[in-house]
Design a protein around this motif. Structure first.
Motif, PDB file in Angstrom:
ATOM      1  N   HIS A  99       0.876  -1.174   0.000  1.00 55.80           N
ATOM      2  CA  HIS A  99       0.000   0.000   0.000  1.00 55.80           C
ATOM      3  C   HIS A  99       0.911   1.221   0.000  1.00 55.80           C
ATOM      4  O   HIS A  99       1.614   1.474   0.965  1.00 55.80           O
ATOM      5  N   LEU A 100       0.922   1.979  -1.103  1.00 57.37           N
ATOM      6  CA  LEU A 100       1.812   3.121  -1.262  1.00 57.37           C
ATOM      7  C   LEU A 100       1.009   4.409  -1.073  1.00 57.37           C
ATOM      8  O   LEU A 100      -0.090   4.551  -1.603  1.00 57.37           O
ATOM      9  N   ARG A 101       1.565   5.342  -0.287  1.00 57.75           N
ATOM     10  CA  ARG A 101       0.957   6.661  -0.092  1.00 57.75           C
ATOM     11  C   ARG A 101       2.013   7.721  -0.405  1.00 57.75           C
ATOM     12  O   ARG A 101       3.151   7.613   0.051  1.00 57.75           O
ATOM     13  N   PHE A 102       1.605   8.734  -1.178  1.00 59.62           N
ATOM     14  CA  PHE A 102       2.511   9.811  -1.559  1.00 59.62           C
ATOM     15  C   PHE A 102       1.757  11.125  -1.450  1.00 59.62           C
ATOM     16  O   PHE A 102       0.776  11.353  -2.162  1.00 59.62           O
ATOM     17  N   ASP A 103       2.210  11.994  -0.543  1.00 59.33           N
ATOM     18  CA  ASP A 103       1.569  13.289  -0.329  1.00 59.33           C
ATOM     19  C   ASP A 103       2.112  14.285  -1.353  1.00 59.33           C
ATOM     20  O   ASP A 103       3.299  14.621  -1.336  1.00 59.33           O
ATOM     21  N   ILE A 104       1.241  14.746  -2.234  1.00 59.03           N
ATOM     22  CA  ILE A 104       1.664  15.636  -3.315  1.00 59.03           C
ATOM     23  C   ILE A 104       2.150  16.971  -2.763  1.00 59.03           C
ATOM     24  O   ILE A 104       3.206  17.474  -3.154  1.00 59.03           O
ATOM     25  N   ALA A 105       1.390  17.567  -1.850  1.00 62.11           N
ATOM     26  CA  ALA A 105       1.716  18.905  -1.343  1.00 62.11           C
ATOM     27  C   ALA A 105       3.043  18.917  -0.583  1.00 62.11           C
ATOM     28  O   ALA A 105       3.800  19.884  -0.658  1.00 62.11           O
ATOM     29  N   ALA A 106       3.351  17.845   0.150  1.00 64.29           N
ATOM     30  CA  ALA A 106       4.566  17.803   0.958  1.00 64.29           C
ATOM     31  C   ALA A 106       5.773  17.293   0.178  1.00 64.29           C
ATOM     32  O   ALA A 106       6.858  17.164   0.737  1.00 64.29           O
ATOM     33  N   SER A 107       5.606  17.021  -1.097  1.00 66.50           N
ATOM     34  CA  SER A 107       6.693  16.434  -1.887  1.00 66.50           C
ATOM     35  C   SER A 107       7.637  17.519  -2.400  1.00 66.50           C
ATOM     36  O   SER A 107       7.368  18.707  -2.312  1.00 66.50           O
TER      37      SER A 107
END
Length: 140
Positions: free
Chosen positions: A40-48
């Motif tokens: 299960h992969l999660r990637f926060d766009i705003a914090a990237s």
């Protein structure tokens, strides 16, 4: 720290990606029931660390994997191996991020061909004839 290259010299660190291992769903027998092979992969766009233009393009993208909070969620469970599922999830993230790397080409307006104009008029005449025949029988 591992780096995931995207496109045009842009890369993200794997510390920006949260990977959680879990048991897969569906058929698979004992392997599915006892081995945590799904990823299960999660990637926060705003914090990237992505360029601001990419972040805005991703937030505008209508993709079910991007939540309203701006988090990309990818679940990979196609393979029996955790390593393969992890690689699959990272590749799917890379493809999603690379899809906004190049701006879409502007559409060049074109004129309808003579044949398409003729077919359109024939359809209109045929449709009008059908509607005319729907009237009462003795009206002509």
């Amino acid at each position: 720290m591992n780096i995931l290259p995207i496109a045009h010299g842009v890369a993200i660190g794997e510390d920006e990606i949260v990977l959680t291992m879990m048991r897969a769903q569906g058929a698979g027998g004992q392997n599915v029931n006892k081995v945590s092979s799904a990823v299960h992969l999660r990637f926060d766009i705003a914090a990237s660390s992505l360029p601001q233009a990419w972040k805005e393009a991703l937030m505008q993208k209508h993709d079910r994997r991007i939540s309203s909070a701006g988090v990309v969620v990818i679940k990979a469970q196609s393979f029996r191996s955790q390593d393969k599922n992890r690689a699959d999830a990272l590749e799917r993230l890379r493809v999603l991020l690379a899809s906004v790397a190049e701006p879409p080409k502007p559409r060049k307006p074109t004129r309808p061909t003579a044949g398409s104009r003729q077919r359109r008029l024939q359809r209109k005449v045929r449709h009008g004839e059908i509607k005319r025949l729907r009237g009462r029988v003795g009206e002509e």
